[in-house]
Design a protein around this motif. Sequence first.
Motif, mmCIF file in Angstrom:
data_model
loop_
_atom_site.group_PDB
_atom_site.id
_atom_site.type_symbol
_atom_site.label_atom_id
_atom_site.label_comp_id
_atom_site.label_asym_id
_atom_site.label_seq_id
_atom_site.Cartn_x
_atom_site.Cartn_y
_atom_site.Cartn_z
ATOM 1 N N PRO A 130 0.822 -1.215 0.000
ATOM 2 C CA PRO A 130 0.000 0.000 0.000
ATOM 3 C C PRO A 130 0.857 1.267 0.000
ATOM 4 C CG PRO A 130 -0.796 -1.557 1.644
ATOM 5 C CD PRO A 130 0.519 -2.085 1.153
ATOM 6 N N VAL A 131 0.386 2.295 -0.710
ATOM 7 C CA VAL A 131 1.100 3.568 -0.800
ATOM 8 C C VAL A 131 0.148 4.705 -0.439
ATOM 9 C CG1 VAL A 131 2.316 5.184 -2.314
ATOM 10 C CG2 VAL A 131 2.648 2.706 -2.604
ATOM 11 N N ILE A 132 0.564 5.513 0.527
ATOM 12 C CA ILE A 132 -0.152 6.751 0.851
ATOM 13 C C ILE A 132 0.726 7.913 0.381
ATOM 14 C CG2 ILE A 132 -1.058 8.254 2.666
ATOM 15 C CD1 ILE A 132 -1.696 5.810 4.303
ATOM 16 N N VAL A 133 0.174 8.748 -0.484
ATOM 17 C CA VAL A 133 0.917 9.880 -1.031
ATOM 18 C C VAL A 133 0.791 11.075 -0.089
ATOM 19 C CG1 VAL A 133 0.969 11.558 -2.909
ATOM 20 C CG2 VAL A 133 0.699 9.124 -3.412
ATOM 21 N N LEU A 134 1.932 11.711 0.179
ATOM 22 C CA LEU A 134 1.969 12.954 0.955
ATOM 23 C C LEU A 134 2.179 14.088 -0.039
ATOM 24 C CD1 LEU A 134 4.457 11.763 3.757
ATOM 25 C CD2 LEU A 134 1.972 11.471 3.677
ATOM 26 N N THR A 135 1.201 14.965 -0.184
ATOM 27 C CA THR A 135 1.272 15.959 -1.255
ATOM 28 C C THR A 135 0.801 17.337 -0.799
ATOM 29 O OG1 THR A 135 0.448 16.523 -3.473
ATOM 30 C CG2 THR A 135 -1.028 15.256 -2.052
ATOM 31 N N ALA A 136 1.440 18.360 -1.363
ATOM 32 C CA ALA A 136 0.996 19.730 -1.123
ATOM 33 C C ALA A 136 -0.006 20.165 -2.174
ATOM 34 C CB ALA A 136 2.201 20.669 -1.127
ATOM 35 N N ARG A 137 -0.242 19.310 -3.165
ATOM 36 C CA ARG A 137 -1.158 19.643 -4.249
ATOM 37 C C ARG A 137 -2.587 19.331 -3.831
ATOM 38 N NH1 ARG A 137 2.334 16.794 -9.152
ATOM 39 N NH2 ARG A 137 4.121 18.218 -9.040
ATOM 40 N N SER A 138 -3.435 20.334 -3.887
ATOM 41 C CA SER A 138 -4.804 20.167 -3.402
ATOM 42 C C SER A 138 -5.836 20.103 -4.521
ATOM 43 C CB SER A 138 -5.165 21.310 -2.445
ATOM 44 O OG SER A 138 -5.030 22.565 -3.091
ATOM 45 N N GLN A 139 -5.381 20.251 -5.764
ATOM 46 C CA GLN A 139 -6.321 20.199 -6.881
ATOM 47 C C GLN A 139 -6.910 18.791 -7.013
ATOM 48 O OE1 GLN A 139 -7.364 22.751 -8.855
ATOM 49 N NE2 GLN A 139 -6.150 24.128 -7.569
ATOM 50 N N VAL A 140 -8.203 18.737 -7.290
ATOM 51 C CA VAL A 140 -8.872 17.445 -7.431
ATOM 52 C C VAL A 140 -8.216 16.614 -8.532
ATOM 53 C CG1 VAL A 140 -11.031 16.305 -8.056
ATOM 54 C CG2 VAL A 140 -11.069 18.299 -6.550
ATOM 55 N N SER A 141 -7.838 17.257 -9.637
ATOM 56 C CA SER A 141 -7.234 16.533 -10.763
ATOM 57 C C SER A 141 -5.920 15.873 -10.358
ATOM 58 C CB SER A 141 -7.001 17.484 -11.943
ATOM 59 O OG SER A 141 -6.169 18.566 -11.565
ATOM 60 N N ASP A 142 -5.137 16.556 -9.502
ATOM 61 C CA ASP A 142 -3.878 15.973 -9.026
ATOM 62 C C ASP A 142 -4.138 14.738 -8.185
ATOM 63 O OD1 ASP A 142 -2.105 17.809 -10.205
ATOM 64 O OD2 ASP A 142 -2.451 19.253 -8.592
#
Length: 221
Positions: free
Chosen positions: A74-86
């Motif tokens: 399993p992979v949980i992504v940590l992201t600063a991108r909040s756009q739904v498309s991202d």
Amino acid sequence: MKFLLVEDNLDLANAISSRMQLDGHVIDHAETLGDATAFSEVGEYDLILLDIMLPDGDGRTFLEHHRAGKMDTPVIVLTARSQVSDRISMLDLGADDYVTKPFDHAELKARCRAVLRRKSGNAQTVVRLGDVALDPVAGNLKIHDQVISLRNRELRLLELLMNAPGQIFPKTKLVDRLFSYDDDVSENAVEVYIGRLRKHLENTNVKIKTLRGLGYRLDHD
């Protein structure tokens, strides 16, 4: 559980590692895509926490290769991108979940638990085998009406064995799952934890058997 944390922000990585280690998890930390690839090729992990923006490239490249190689960790992504498309694109690439930075560490831990439960096909946190019940979140082993608090590595070792009854675990694999690459340990450490667990399980129908030259196996009547 053993986690691979891929994060180049050292302050954030140290904060995540400290909180996860308090819960008894083992953490290997990679700061780059190259390090993450090296860790994943030689280690076995229950969960990967993956940052997207890394010094030597995009974390999505690692995710693509991870899934292309038929790896189902399993992979949980940590992201600063909040756009739904991202977020949709990362899920389409094979991410199991994502957490948007900045995040609350309690939320991250809750999402980790949820992803791991889905991975095991079990919506419950308690693992039952014979007349033994293990609650890895509470850190408790229940035998009949007695509740026993386990030390962190005892807990993770018993959880590993109870999730795969009948499977043989070589000492080398148990060392890999219980300790990080930074820990200076020998295989004798596993024997100590096995001995402690056997004492807890003495009056149950669950037994840890030693298979000489092969490793250990959890059996129940």
